[in-house]
Design an enzyme around this catalytic site. Sequence first.
Site, mmCIF file in Angstrom:
data_model
loop_
_atom_site.group_PDB
_atom_site.id
_atom_site.type_symbol
_atom_site.label_atom_id
_atom_site.label_comp_id
_atom_site.label_asym_id
_atom_site.label_seq_id
_atom_site.Cartn_x
_atom_site.Cartn_y
_atom_site.Cartn_z
ATOM 1 N N SER A 65 10.103 2.598 6.926
ATOM 2 C CA SER A 65 9.678 1.438 7.295
ATOM 3 C C SER A 65 9.894 1.020 8.929
ATOM 4 O O SER A 65 9.016 1.430 9.622
ATOM 5 C CB SER A 65 9.991 0.573 6.392
ATOM 6 O OG SER A 65 11.488 0.109 6.384
ATOM 7 N N ARG A 66 11.105 0.332 9.096
ATOM 8 C CA ARG A 66 11.455 0.206 10.407
ATOM 9 C C ARG A 66 12.740 0.242 10.287
ATOM 10 O O ARG A 66 13.701 -0.202 9.407
ATOM 11 C CB ARG A 66 10.979 -1.304 10.921
ATOM 12 C CG ARG A 66 9.433 -1.275 11.189
ATOM 13 C CD ARG A 66 9.124 -0.595 12.581
ATOM 14 N NE ARG A 66 7.678 -0.618 12.996
ATOM 15 C CZ ARG A 66 6.758 -0.076 12.476
ATOM 16 N NH1 ARG A 66 7.003 1.114 11.882
ATOM 17 N NH2 ARG A 66 5.637 -0.315 13.289
ATOM 18 N N HIS A 85 10.437 9.162 13.795
ATOM 19 C CA HIS A 85 9.282 8.070 13.444
ATOM 20 C C HIS A 85 7.938 8.904 13.281
ATOM 21 O O HIS A 85 6.926 8.834 14.185
ATOM 22 C CB HIS A 85 9.298 7.095 14.459
ATOM 23 C CG HIS A 85 8.438 6.102 13.822
ATOM 24 N ND1 HIS A 85 8.716 4.402 14.426
ATOM 25 C CD2 HIS A 85 7.403 5.721 13.028
ATOM 26 C CE1 HIS A 85 7.982 3.706 13.540
ATOM 27 N NE2 HIS A 85 7.245 4.562 12.885
ATOM 28 N N ARG A 104 0.817 -1.355 0.221
ATOM 29 C CA ARG A 104 0.088 0.121 0.017
ATOM 30 C C ARG A 104 0.905 1.216 0.022
ATOM 31 O O ARG A 104 0.577 2.182 -0.804
ATOM 32 C CB ARG A 104 -0.775 0.110 1.243
ATOM 33 C CG ARG A 104 -2.185 -0.941 1.142
ATOM 34 C CD ARG A 104 -2.967 -0.645 2.403
ATOM 35 N NE ARG A 104 -2.145 -1.235 3.508
ATOM 36 C CZ ARG A 104 -2.485 -2.437 4.031
ATOM 37 N NH1 ARG A 104 -3.415 -3.209 3.532
ATOM 38 N NH2 ARG A 104 -1.523 -2.832 4.882
ATOM 39 N N GLU A 125 14.963 3.368 18.749
ATOM 40 C CA GLU A 125 14.117 4.544 18.816
ATOM 41 C C GLU A 125 13.978 4.885 20.304
ATOM 42 O O GLU A 125 13.423 4.146 21.027
ATOM 43 C CB GLU A 125 12.952 4.481 17.992
ATOM 44 C CG GLU A 125 12.924 4.199 16.380
ATOM 45 C CD GLU A 125 11.914 4.299 15.782
ATOM 46 O OE1 GLU A 125 10.685 4.302 16.490
ATOM 47 O OE2 GLU A 125 11.949 4.196 14.515
HETATM 48 C C1 DGY Z 1 2.893 1.896 11.775
HETATM 49 O O1 DGY Z 1 1.857 2.022 12.004
HETATM 50 O O2 DGY Z 1 3.357 0.859 11.847
HETATM 51 C C2 DGY Z 1 3.637 3.084 11.602
HETATM 52 O O3 DGY Z 1 5.130 3.057 11.508
HETATM 53 C C3 DGY Z 1 3.479 4.330 12.667
HETATM 54 O O4 DGY Z 1 3.940 5.428 12.554
#
Ligand code: DGY
Length: 322
Positions: free
Chosen positions: A233-234, A282, A157, A263
């Site tokens: 993303s992460r 973030h 998405r 983080e």
């Molecule tokens: C999520 O919803 O996974 C996002 O990283 C939040 O910002």
Amino acid sequence: MPKPKVFVTRLIPAKGLDLIREFCDADVWPDELPPSYEEILRRVRDVEGLVSLLTDKIDAGLMDAGPRLKVLSNMAVGVDNVDVPAATARKLPVGNTPGVLTDATADQTFALLLASARRVVEGEKYVRSGLWVTWGPQLLLGADFVGATLGIVGFGRIGQAVAKRAQGFDLRVIYHDPAAQPAFGASPVDLDTLLHESDFVSVHVPLTSATHHLVNPAFLAKMKPNAILVNTSRGGVLDQSALYDALKSKQIFAAALDVTDPEPLPSTHPLLELENCLIVPHLGSASKHTRDMMSFLAAQNLIAGLKGERLPNCVNPEVYKS
Ligand code: DGY
């Protein structure tokens, strides 16, 4: 009839919290900092539902500490903070909040990409520190967008929403994601081709054992010297010490990170010394409406789980198989 007890690990937006309070007896953690693991462990003892955030580690031990738990509702689309297989083994549905943060995260990706390419933060620091003496023909030159290639790693998405925005900037868009169909003018390519051809690389994969440190020395070595890497993303998807080396040695031009590991990043972290590394805390989903909707979806998942109904957004639908 008493309302079911639930624990909400932070003060989430009223859009979701009001709904939770209407149906539940809610214990809401009031502090700005998240509750410790031990605190969550204590508070899940007699609750039937838990609303967690990505800052909370929800593991098997915690699930076992809450024998009355019926539902785990994570107010995020990513669920890497939750041990989903452990929840599935305990027949606990896990809810997440997909869709509502797609546009905000794609916008943030573009904000970071533009800021990095056009050196917005460096320019701002330059002005504030009194260094701006004149218009300079070679001052803080950045990258052009028109005709450049954007490579999107992970075409779900959010990756697709980034491709959609890229059309407006006349970027050529390629992507790598064996599970996705072409959309928004983006063409599928293998990862090596993407890295060799892209001027901008944006990462949009969930953090799993397969994607941990996907961006590693070999990945970075295949990128162009003018390339900019964006990660919304992460943090765990990226090997930060490899990124430091690649930025320091100018193997790539710049990076823009919405996420880090850990983080927050410690204030002494070497990445923070680099002018060509832009880091924000973030903020991908940090718009008012988005966070309202995330809290609302988290509340809907929670309430459905408490009622024994199927969660509207469930990451482990296997729990419903008998
Ligand atoms: C999520 O919803 O996974 C996002 O990283 C939040 O910002």
